[in-house]
Design a protein around this motif. Structure first.
Motif, PDB file in Angstrom:
ATOM      1  N   TYR A  40     -21.071  22.398  41.432  1.00 22.49           N
ATOM      2  CA  TYR A  40     -21.244  21.994  40.036  1.00 22.49           C
ATOM      3  C   TYR A  40     -20.178  21.016  39.553  1.00 22.49           C
ATOM      4  CZ  TYR A  40     -24.411  26.028  39.842  1.00 22.49           C
ATOM      5  OH  TYR A  40     -25.412  26.915  40.061  1.00 22.49           O
ATOM      6  N   VAL A  41     -19.206  20.735  40.407  1.00 28.11           N
ATOM      7  CA  VAL A  41     -18.134  19.850  39.973  1.00 28.11           C
ATOM      8  C   VAL A  41     -18.675  18.446  39.736  1.00 28.11           C
ATOM      9  CG1 VAL A  41     -15.905  18.843  40.600  1.00 28.11           C
ATOM     10  CG2 VAL A  41     -16.444  21.194  41.253  1.00 28.11           C
ATOM     11  N   ASP A  42     -18.256  17.875  38.603  1.00 26.06           N
ATOM     12  CA  ASP A  42     -18.687  16.525  38.226  1.00 26.06           C
ATOM     13  C   ASP A  42     -20.198  16.383  38.108  1.00 26.06           C
ATOM     14  OD1 ASP A  42     -16.091  15.596  38.100  1.00 26.06           O
ATOM     15  OD2 ASP A  42     -16.031  15.174  40.258  1.00 26.06           O
ATOM     16  N   GLN A  43     -20.857  17.463  37.803  1.00 24.94           N
ATOM     17  CA  GLN A  43     -22.302  17.411  37.597  1.00 24.94           C
ATOM     18  C   GLN A  43     -22.608  17.499  36.108  1.00 24.94           C
ATOM     19  OE1 GLN A  43     -24.731  17.093  40.061  1.00 24.94           O
ATOM     20  NE2 GLN A  43     -22.911  16.630  41.305  1.00 24.94           N
ATOM     21  N   PRO A  44     -23.708  16.872  35.678  1.00 24.86           N
ATOM     22  CA  PRO A  44     -24.081  16.988  34.262  1.00 24.86           C
ATOM     23  C   PRO A  44     -24.513  18.407  33.914  1.00 24.86           C
ATOM     24  CG  PRO A  44     -25.799  15.880  35.486  1.00 24.86           C
ATOM     25  CD  PRO A  44     -24.640  16.037  36.434  1.00 24.86           C
ATOM     26  N   GLU A  45     -24.449  18.664  32.621  1.00 22.06           N
ATOM     27  CA  GLU A  45     -24.670  20.028  32.156  1.00 22.06           C
ATOM     28  C   GLU A  45     -26.024  20.589  32.554  1.00 22.06           C
ATOM     29  OE1 GLU A  45     -22.790  21.142  28.311  1.00 22.06           O
ATOM     30  OE2 GLU A  45     -24.860  21.599  27.737  1.00 22.06           O
ATOM     31  N   ASP A  46     -27.052  19.726  32.549  1.00 20.16           N
ATOM     32  CA  ASP A  46     -28.379  20.278  32.802  1.00 20.16           C
ATOM     33  C   ASP A  46     -28.526  20.768  34.237  1.00 20.16           C
ATOM     34  OD1 ASP A  46     -28.230  17.740  33.727  1.00 20.16           O
ATOM     35  OD2 ASP A  46     -30.277  17.178  33.163  1.00 20.16           O
ATOM     36  N   VAL A  47     -27.587  20.403  35.096  1.00 19.08           N
ATOM     37  CA  VAL A  47     -27.626  20.923  36.462  1.00 19.08           C
ATOM     38  C   VAL A  47     -27.156  22.385  36.501  1.00 19.08           C
ATOM     39  CG1 VAL A  47     -26.562  20.737  38.741  1.00 19.08           C
ATOM     40  CG2 VAL A  47     -27.321  18.674  37.528  1.00 19.08           C
ATOM     41  N   TRP A  48     -26.092  22.648  35.762  1.00 20.54           N
ATOM     42  CA  TRP A  48     -25.447  23.949  35.952  1.00 20.54           C
ATOM     43  C   TRP A  48     -25.570  24.923  34.777  1.00 20.54           C
ATOM     44  CZ3 TRP A  48     -21.901  24.413  32.126  1.00 20.54           C
ATOM     45  CH2 TRP A  48     -21.306  23.237  31.614  1.00 20.54           C
ATOM     46  N   LEU A  49     -25.900  24.432  33.596  1.00 22.07           N
ATOM     47  CA  LEU A  49     -25.787  25.287  32.405  1.00 22.07           C
ATOM     48  C   LEU A  49     -26.560  26.602  32.540  1.00 22.07           C
ATOM     49  CD1 LEU A  49     -24.613  25.568  29.567  1.00 22.07           C
ATOM     50  CD2 LEU A  49     -26.722  24.605  28.666  1.00 22.07           C
ATOM     51  N   GLU A  50     -27.806  26.473  32.905  1.00 23.44           N
ATOM     52  CA  GLU A  50     -28.656  27.667  33.002  1.00 23.44           C
ATOM     53  C   GLU A  50     -28.083  28.670  33.999  1.00 23.44           C
ATOM     54  OE1 GLU A  50     -31.292  28.648  31.385  1.00 23.44           O
ATOM     55  OE2 GLU A  50     -31.595  30.416  32.642  1.00 23.44           O
ATOM     56  N   LYS A  51     -27.682  28.156  35.164  1.00 19.73           N
ATOM     57  CA  LYS A  51     -27.179  29.036  36.226  1.00 19.73           C
ATOM     58  C   LYS A  51     -25.873  29.704  35.823  1.00 19.73           C
ATOM     59  CE  LYS A  51     -29.945  27.785  39.892  1.00 19.73           C
ATOM     60  NZ  LYS A  51     -30.058  26.345  40.137  1.00 19.73           N
ATOM     61  N   VAL A  52     -24.991  28.883  35.221  1.00 23.53           N
ATOM     62  CA  VAL A  52     -23.686  29.426  34.835  1.00 23.53           C
ATOM     63  C   VAL A  52     -23.853  30.452  33.710  1.00 23.53           C
ATOM     64  CG1 VAL A  52     -21.427  28.873  33.865  1.00 23.53           C
ATOM     65  CG2 VAL A  52     -22.452  27.369  35.571  1.00 23.53           C
ATOM     66  N   ARG A  53     -24.841  30.192  32.858  1.00 18.55           N
ATOM     67  CA  ARG A  53     -25.070  31.129  31.761  1.00 18.55           C
ATOM     68  C   ARG A  53     -25.425  32.516  32.305  1.00 18.55           C
ATOM     69  NH1 ARG A  53     -28.924  28.530  27.787  1.00 18.55           N
ATOM     70  NH2 ARG A  53     -30.410  28.998  29.424  1.00 18.55           N
ATOM     71  N   VAL A  54     -26.327  32.519  33.256  1.00 17.79           N
ATOM     72  CA  VAL A  54     -26.729  33.798  33.849  1.00 17.79           C
ATOM     73  C   VAL A  54     -25.542  34.452  34.551  1.00 17.79           C
ATOM     74  CG1 VAL A  54     -28.143  34.861  35.636  1.00 17.79           C
ATOM     75  CG2 VAL A  54     -29.128  33.117  34.122  1.00 17.79           C
ATOM     76  N   PHE A  55     -24.826  33.637  35.313  1.00 15.19           N
ATOM     77  CA  PHE A  55     -23.681  34.151  36.045  1.00 15.19           C
ATOM     78  C   PHE A  55     -22.652  34.755  35.094  1.00 15.19           C
ATOM     79  CE2 PHE A  55     -19.554  33.823  38.106  1.00 15.19           C
ATOM     80  CZ  PHE A  55     -19.836  34.284  39.375  1.00 15.19           C
TER      81      PHE A  55
END
Length: 566
Positions: free
Chosen positions: A214-229
RNA sequence: GCUCGCAUAGCUCAGCUGGAUAGAGUGUCGGCCUCCGAAGCCGAAGGUCCCAGGUUCGAAUCCUGGUGCGAGCACCA
């Protein structure tokens, strides 16, 4: 005892001394406030005087003559404006004590009739560990649930996870920053993120999980996943917090699980079918206007039809749901699951929310299911005479764990219940730790420990408890206090006020300690009668009965009865 | 401004859903350990139950109107 009085009234009726068909529902038979008046008192004569067309004293005299012939009644005397005081035979108290000792379930009742009650409490946002503010609600809800269980209700303890709103996005972004930090990046915590240290570990474990993905990735890549995590991690923290406080939930209900399933829409449709949903523009609030106020057309719930002051928005002007909509759906779900009664335990800052939620539940259940909202006022923490301040912005707050680690779960729970829920509570750290008589928990546990101590010694002597033998006023006093227990439990359950149990236990402990110390002056009142096994056997039932009630009372509060004090 | 909650002994608070002379703790004063645990007990002193009306046999408790304090008050949950 009330039955005896009613039977005597029926006799009077049959004898033609009072008219037939009187309403006796207001006739009370209770222990009087002042024990000097007798063991029981009834207001029957005063209540019935008017409808009977007779003077209260005349009815009381007639009733007294009837009751005098009842074997359990030692004497019946008329007092004051028409009270009838009953003195009960000591044998009756002995019978009661024996009953309590043998019947561990003394006080349990079936007034709930198996009614299904849902108690929702804690329901803290999954954005961090629980803090002191949550503790009170947690303890209160837990004790209330136990109390209802004790009185014959089928209780479900439930936690509503607010994992669907904007605050979990904030959480996700905050964790993401910690994740970058774990990769050695310099990060800055802007306003509107959670800076708490507890997220450092979450960021690191996210790194362990996904590496550099997720480093240097835009929010729409990681937001959902990180939210669950992140929310999973927070819920683990919260579950652990609840565990050390001794709170067990039957059900964790996720707000997020309502989205995308049509359940919100279904609930709203149900309201719409009653013409309670419309598009409109709210009047600006009276008094001080928010600086950025502007009229907006929104989808509104006509909560005023069900007792609210203004209608409430369920949809924002951009078409997304407000937090209220999933809450409506959630309560609809509870109704749908067949509960007969709903209870929400909330913080005092949710006061403005009560009417609209009641309106929604009333509308959704056709007024069948009552919703009781119990608001818990603030806990004022003090230490060394100084108030504790918590700064949410700095992420610097007193956690549940801080409190429980320092004073233990038993003291924490009991102290939280020494005030009714709608009054602010002072929690003095020093006194809670002190374990002195300033601390009511120890006073109650001490009484229990004394009983256990006596029993251990009795066991050493090989004495078994036998038929109780009560004579002294101090002994009768304790028995009388025991007799109040079932009635107190019912009142507390009906009023949804578990704090009454805590106060009762303190009272009971007090009369027990008083009896104990009478033994110092008068050897005949000691529970262990030296060299006289038979007399000792007769003494042991009373303290045992006290221990039975204290442990079931403490059980309701979730406090461990102490075997010994150390 | 509106809504909800609170107001009882010097202090912190109970008060059994309308009962008799309003109760605890704490603080002050005075007593009680050769004794089943004194981490306790007993006694004294301490009151306009915020104010004013109302309901009734009877009000700290229920109703109305005030006063004071707290919490909350449009697309934050």
């Amino acid at each position: 005892m009330r039955d005896r009085v009613l039977a005597a009234l029926a006799d009077l009726e049959a004898a033609g001394e009072i008219p037939a068909g009187l309403d006796t529902s207001n006739v009370s038979v209770e222990p009087p406030r002042d024990p000097a008046h007798g063991d029981m008192a009834t207001n029957a004569a005063m209540v019935l005087a008017k409808p009977a067309g007779r003077k209260p004293r005349d009815i009381a005299d007639a009733l007294a003559r009837r009751l005098d012939s009842v074997p359990e009644v030692d004497s019946a005397t008329v007092a004051g404006p028409g009270f009838l005081n009953l003195r009960l035979a000591p044998s009756l108290w002995a019978g009661l004590v024996e009953h309590v000792r043998a019947e561990k379930a003394f006080g349990r009742s079936e007034i709930g009739g198996g009614e299904r009650v849902n108690v929702e409490y804690v329901s803290a946002n999954p954005t961090g560990p629980l803090h002191v503010g949550h503790v009170r609600g947690a303890v209160f809800g837990d004790a209330l649930a136990s109390l209802l269980d004790f009185t014959g209700h089928a209780v479900t303890r439930e936690y509503y996870i607010n994992d669907g709103g904007a605050q979990v996005d904030v959480l996700a972004r905050s964790v993401y920053l910690r994740y970058l930090q774990a990769h050695g990046r310099e990060v800055e915590f802007a306003d509107g993120t959670y800076p708490g240290d507890y997220l450092i570990a979450v960021g690191e474990s996210l790194k362990d999980e996904v590496g550099e993905a997720y480093v240097d990735q835009p929010e729409d890549v990681w937001l959902e996943k990180v939210r669950v995590f992140a929310t999973d991690a927070m819920m683990d923290l919260i579950r652990e917090d609840l565990r050390i406080l001794g709170v067990k939930m039957d059900m964790f209900y996720s707000e997020k699980s309502l989205y995308g399933t049509g359940r919100i829409e279904t609930a709203i449709e149900r309201l719409r079918a009653q013409d309670l949903i419309y598009k409109g523009t709210l009047e600006p609030p009276k008094g001080k206007l928010p600086s950025d106020w502007e009229p907006r057309e929104q989808t509104l719930f006509r909560s005023t039809e069900h007792g609210d002051d203004v209608d409430r928005p369920i949809m924002k002007s951009d078409g997304s749901w407000t937090y209220f909509a999933p809450d409506i759906a959630y309560h609809y779900d509870k109704i749908d699951r067949g509960f007969d009664q709903l209870i929400d335990v909330l913080g005092a800052d949710h006061g403005g929310y009560v009417k609209r939620m009641k309106a929604a539940v009333s509308a959704l259940s056709n007024a069948r299911v009552p919703l009781d909202v119990k608001l818990c006022q603030l806990v004022k923490l003090t230490k060394d005479g100084q108030p504790f301040r918590m700064g949410k912005r700095t992420g610097n707050f007193i956690t549940l764990r801080d409190v429980v680690d320092q004073v233990g779960p038993d003291v924490t729970r009991f102290m939280m219940l020494t005030r009714k829920n709608d009054a602010p509570l002072d929690f003095d750290f020093d006194k809670a730790v002190e374990q002195s008589k300033d601390n009511p928990v120890f006073y109650v546990q001490y009484a229990h420990a004394r009983v256990r101590s006596v029993m251990r010694k009795a066991a050493d002597l090989g004495v078994e408890p036998g038929a109780p033998n009560l004579a002294d006023p101090a002994e009768i006093d304790v028995a009388r206090k025991l007799a109040e227990w079932p009635r107190l439990v019912e009142i507390a359950a009906r009023a949804h006020e578990p704090h009454r149990v805590a106060f009762y236990l303190y009272d009971l402990a007090q009369s027990f300690h008083a009896l104990w110390n009478r033994g110092n002056d008068d050897a005949s009142l000691r529970f262990l009668q030296e060299g006289d096994a038979q007399a000792t056997a007769g003494k042991l039932s009373l303290p045992l009965a006290v221990a039975v009630v204290i442990s079931s009372g403490l059980g309701i509060l979730g406090v461990t009865p102490a075997e010994e004090m150390r």
